[in-house]
Design a protein around this motif. Structure first.
Motif, PDB file in Angstrom:
ATOM      1  N   ASP A   1       0.826  -1.209   0.000  1.00  0.00           N
ATOM      2  CA  ASP A   1       0.000   0.000   0.000  1.00  0.00           C
ATOM      3  C   ASP A   1       0.859   1.258   0.000  1.00  0.00           C
ATOM      4  O   ASP A   1       0.513   2.251  -0.615  1.00  0.00           O
ATOM      5  N   LEU A   2       1.947   1.191   0.743  1.00  0.00           N
ATOM      6  CA  LEU A   2       2.776   2.390   0.911  1.00  0.00           C
ATOM      7  C   LEU A   2       4.250   2.089   0.740  1.00  0.00           C
ATOM      8  O   LEU A   2       4.746   1.066   1.218  1.00  0.00           O
ATOM      9  N   LEU A   3       4.937   2.990   0.057  1.00  0.00           N
ATOM     10  CA  LEU A   3       6.399   2.924  -0.005  1.00  0.00           C
ATOM     11  C   LEU A   3       6.915   4.221   0.587  1.00  0.00           C
ATOM     12  O   LEU A   3       6.612   5.316   0.087  1.00  0.00           O
ATOM     13  N   MET A   4       7.677   4.104   1.691  1.00  0.00           N
ATOM     14  CA  MET A   4       8.230   5.310   2.322  1.00  0.00           C
ATOM     15  C   MET A   4       9.716   5.371   2.001  1.00  0.00           C
ATOM     16  O   MET A   4      10.455   4.424   2.288  1.00  0.00           O
ATOM     17  N   ILE A   5      10.130   6.469   1.405  1.00  0.00           N
ATOM     18  CA  ILE A   5      11.542   6.583   0.997  1.00  0.00           C
ATOM     19  C   ILE A   5      12.254   7.619   1.861  1.00  0.00           C
ATOM     20  O   ILE A   5      11.906   8.812   1.853  1.00  0.00           O
ATOM     21  N   ASP A   6      13.232   7.144   2.633  1.00  0.00           N
ATOM     22  CA  ASP A   6      14.067   8.058   3.426  1.00  0.00           C
ATOM     23  C   ASP A   6      15.076   8.702   2.479  1.00  0.00           C
ATOM     24  O   ASP A   6      15.472   8.100   1.474  1.00  0.00           O
ATOM     25  N   THR A   7      15.465   9.920   2.770  1.00  0.00           N
ATOM     26  CA  THR A   7      16.435  10.596   1.897  1.00  0.00           C
ATOM     27  C   THR A   7      17.525  11.240   2.742  1.00  0.00           C
ATOM     28  O   THR A   7      17.392  11.371   3.959  1.00  0.00           O
ATOM     29  N   ALA A   8      18.589  11.664   2.061  1.00  0.00           N
ATOM     30  CA  ALA A   8      19.695  12.310   2.780  1.00  0.00           C
ATOM     31  C   ALA A   8      19.254  13.701   3.219  1.00  0.00           C
ATOM     32  O   ALA A   8      18.322  14.277   2.662  1.00  0.00           O
ATOM     33  N   GLY A   9      19.942  14.230   4.230  1.00  0.00           N
ATOM     34  CA  GLY A   9      19.554  15.554   4.727  1.00  0.00           C
ATOM     35  C   GLY A   9      20.716  16.524   4.781  1.00  0.00           C
ATOM     36  O   GLY A   9      20.779  17.376   5.656  1.00  0.00           O
ATOM     37  N   ARG A  10      21.645  16.354   3.832  1.00  0.00           N
ATOM     38  CA  ARG A  10      22.836  17.223   3.855  1.00  0.00           C
ATOM     39  C   ARG A  10      22.521  18.537   3.155  1.00  0.00           C
ATOM     40  O   ARG A  10      22.482  18.600   1.935  1.00  0.00           O
ATOM     41  N   LEU A  11      22.359  19.563   3.969  1.00  0.00           N
ATOM     42  CA  LEU A  11      22.077  20.863   3.345  1.00  0.00           C
ATOM     43  C   LEU A  11      23.362  21.618   3.008  1.00  0.00           C
ATOM     44  O   LEU A  11      23.319  22.663   2.379  1.00  0.00           O
ATOM     45  N   GLN A  12      24.498  21.070   3.461  1.00  0.00           N
ATOM     46  CA  GLN A  12      25.769  21.759   3.217  1.00  0.00           C
ATOM     47  C   GLN A  12      25.989  21.950   1.727  1.00  0.00           C
ATOM     48  O   GLN A  12      26.514  22.954   1.285  1.00  0.00           O
ATOM     49  N   ASN A  13      25.599  20.926   0.962  1.00  0.00           N
ATOM     50  CA  ASN A  13      25.726  21.081  -0.479  1.00  0.00           C
ATOM     51  C   ASN A  13      24.334  20.953  -1.105  1.00  0.00           C
ATOM     52  O   ASN A  13      23.908  19.878  -1.511  1.00  0.00           O
ATOM     53  N   ARG A  14      23.690  22.095  -1.137  1.00  0.00           N
ATOM     54  CA  ARG A  14      22.293  22.113  -1.529  1.00  0.00           C
ATOM     55  C   ARG A  14      22.075  21.641  -2.966  1.00  0.00           C
ATOM     56  O   ARG A  14      21.119  20.955  -3.276  1.00  0.00           O
ATOM     57  N   ALA A  15      23.003  22.023  -3.845  1.00  0.00           N
ATOM     58  CA  ALA A  15      22.849  21.663  -5.260  1.00  0.00           C
ATOM     59  C   ALA A  15      22.888  20.142  -5.420  1.00  0.00           C
ATOM     60  O   ALA A  15      22.080  19.561  -6.160  1.00  0.00           O
ATOM     61  N   ASP A  16      23.823  19.500  -4.707  1.00  0.00           N
ATOM     62  CA  ASP A  16      23.924  18.028  -4.768  1.00  0.00           C
ATOM     63  C   ASP A  16      22.656  17.365  -4.260  1.00  0.00           C
ATOM     64  O   ASP A  16      22.149  16.412  -4.849  1.00  0.00           O
ATOM     65  N   LEU A  17      22.176  17.890  -3.126  1.00  0.00           N
ATOM     66  CA  LEU A  17      20.986  17.294  -2.524  1.00  0.00           C
ATOM     67  C   LEU A  17      19.782  17.460  -3.454  1.00  0.00           C
ATOM     68  O   LEU A  17      18.990  16.537  -3.640  1.00  0.00           O
ATOM     69  N   MET A  18      19.707  18.645  -4.053  1.00  0.00           N
ATOM     70  CA  MET A  18      18.603  18.910  -4.977  1.00  0.00           C
ATOM     71  C   MET A  18      18.649  17.930  -6.138  1.00  0.00           C
ATOM     72  O   MET A  18      17.629  17.342  -6.516  1.00  0.00           O
ATOM     73  N   GLU A  19      19.843  17.725  -6.669  1.00  0.00           N
ATOM     74  CA  GLU A  19      20.001  16.804  -7.795  1.00  0.00           C
ATOM     75  C   GLU A  19      19.649  15.377  -7.361  1.00  0.00           C
ATOM     76  O   GLU A  19      18.986  14.640  -8.083  1.00  0.00           O
ATOM     77  N   GLU A  20      20.090  15.006  -6.148  1.00  0.00           N
ATOM     78  CA  GLU A  20      19.821  13.651  -5.639  1.00  0.00           C
ATOM     79  C   GLU A  20      18.305  13.415  -5.512  1.00  0.00           C
ATOM     80  O   GLU A  20      17.794  12.374  -5.949  1.00  0.00           O
TER      81      GLU A  20
END
Ligand SMILES: Nc1nc2c(ncn2[C@@H]2O[C@H](COP(=O)(O)OP(=O)(O)OP(=O)(O)O)[C@@H](O)[C@H]2O)c(=O)[nH]1
Length: 349
Positions: free
Chosen positions: A229-248
């Motif tokens: 019914d549900l898929l929960m996806i955890d993600t990284a929380g590194r805001l130090q490199n915002r561009a990388d995180l956004m791309e990820e």
């Protein structure tokens, strides 16, 4: 213990700070015959219990602030309003929200004499009014699997919240799959596995340092195959490199959309309430890098910064799906605006 009492006891630091502030504001130029207000320095002898009981008004009376003749009152004027604004700002409501709350409280009441219980009841009503539109449980769709992307800075409580939510969904008869998308931190993956075990939900992991999008794709495949019914996806929380995180995050979304163009169906931002005003900038940042659809506020227990929820609701209007009030699996509750408002300002039961 009712949930309200639990929340109230956990928000006491916020409410007692507000309460002390309100008492000081009213006492500053109170018009009263009460001996304690006339001589604030002299410690009043403790009243005997029956006398105290006799002075206690009924529930409605307390809510409306009718606490008896002796309650100190102060005329609502500009100076008092300013003090109220300052008090709310120091309670983490933020300037704009504090101004709005006090302006609404003052409307039609300038020149009236108000007591602390009356001000509390008015504040609670005003705060509840702001919070009511955002108190919404996470919407569930007929979609299988419903994909829930969970974002937030490291330490905000993402892992814990995923565990708690998974446990609640499972208890409601839903099948859940979790994907440990922060593949760069082995400790985060281990933590999520522990929570998955507690919740009785499978946690899909990938080798350390591997592509989170590839894990998300595999998890989506498994969830579809299993009819979850549900898929929960955890993600990284590194805001130090915002561009990388956004791309990820963008890559995870691109990849799962290959399997379901409507996914993710929810993007939950997990915010740590103890960070106070910082939570506001986190909403701003994450709204830019992900399509945030709702909030979960964690660590509301024992924080004196609960006022930030009012600022968040007022500024962004994003739904608050749930609040975290402890570290145990059951410590996730729906957000109730009235209970919250009353607990925050310390309105008695
Ligand atoms: N008191 C309290 N603690 C909480 C709550 N939610 C999470 N925590 C604690 O906050 C800490 C961080 O929580 P995590 O769930 O590991 O946070 P995370 O965002 O996944 O952080 P990383 O694993 O570093 O990415 C842990 O010690 C949790 O027990 C809550 O509602 N109340």
């Amino acid at each position: 213990m009712s949930f309200f009492s639990k929340l109230k006891s956990r928000l006491t630091r916020s409410s007692s700070r507000l309460e002390e502030g309100l008492e000081a504001i009213v006492a500053e130029s109170a018009e009263t015959e009460a001996p304690e207000a006339a001589a604030p320095e002299a410690p009043a002898p403790a009243p005997s219990a029956p006398a105290e009981e006799a002075r206690k008004p009924g529930f409605l009376g307390r809510l409306l602030g009718r606490t008896g003749e002796e309650a100190p009152r102060r005329v609502l004027d500009d100076a008092m309003l300013e003090s109220l604004e300052e008090l709310l700002i120091t309670s983490d409501m933020g300037v704009d929200t504090a101004l709005r709350v006090t302006a609404n409280l003052a409307e039609g009441r300038m020149g009236r004499k108000l007591s602390v219980p009356e001000i509390k009841a008015l504040l609670a009503a005003e705060i509840a009014r702001i919070m009511e539109p955002v108190a919404r449980p996470m919407p569930l769709y007929a979609k299988r699997p419903q994909v829930v992307l969970v974002v937030g800075v490291n330490g905000s409580g993402k892992t814990t919240t995923i565990g708690k939510l998974a446990s609640q969904f499972r208890a409601a008869g839903k099948t859940v799959v979790i994907a440990a998308g922060d593949t760069f931190r082995a400790a985060a993956v281990e933590q999520l596995k522990v929570w998955g075990e507690r919740a009785g939900v499978p946690v899909l992991t990938a080798p350390e340092g591997s592509d989170p999008a590839s894990l998300a794709f595999d998890a989506m495949t498994k969830a579809q195959e299993d009819g979850a019914d549900l898929l929960m996806i955890d993600t990284a929380g590194r805001l130090q490199n915002r561009a990388d995180l956004m791309e990820e995050l963008a890559k995870i979304v691109r990849v799962i959309r290959k399997k379901d163009p409507d996914a993710p169906h929810n993007t939950l931002l997990v915010l740590d309430a103890t960070t106070g005003q910082n939570a506001l900038s986190q909403v701003e940042i994450f709204s830019k890098i992900a399509d945030v659809s709702g909030l979960v506020m964690t660590k509301l227990d024992g924080t004196a910064k609960g006022g930030v929820l009012v600022a968040l609701a007022d500024k962004f209007g994003l739904p608050i799906h749930a609040i975290g009030v402890g570290e145990q699996i059951d410590d996730l509750a729906p957000f109730d605006p009235e209970e919250f408002a009353r607990a925050l300002v310390g309105v008695e039961d």
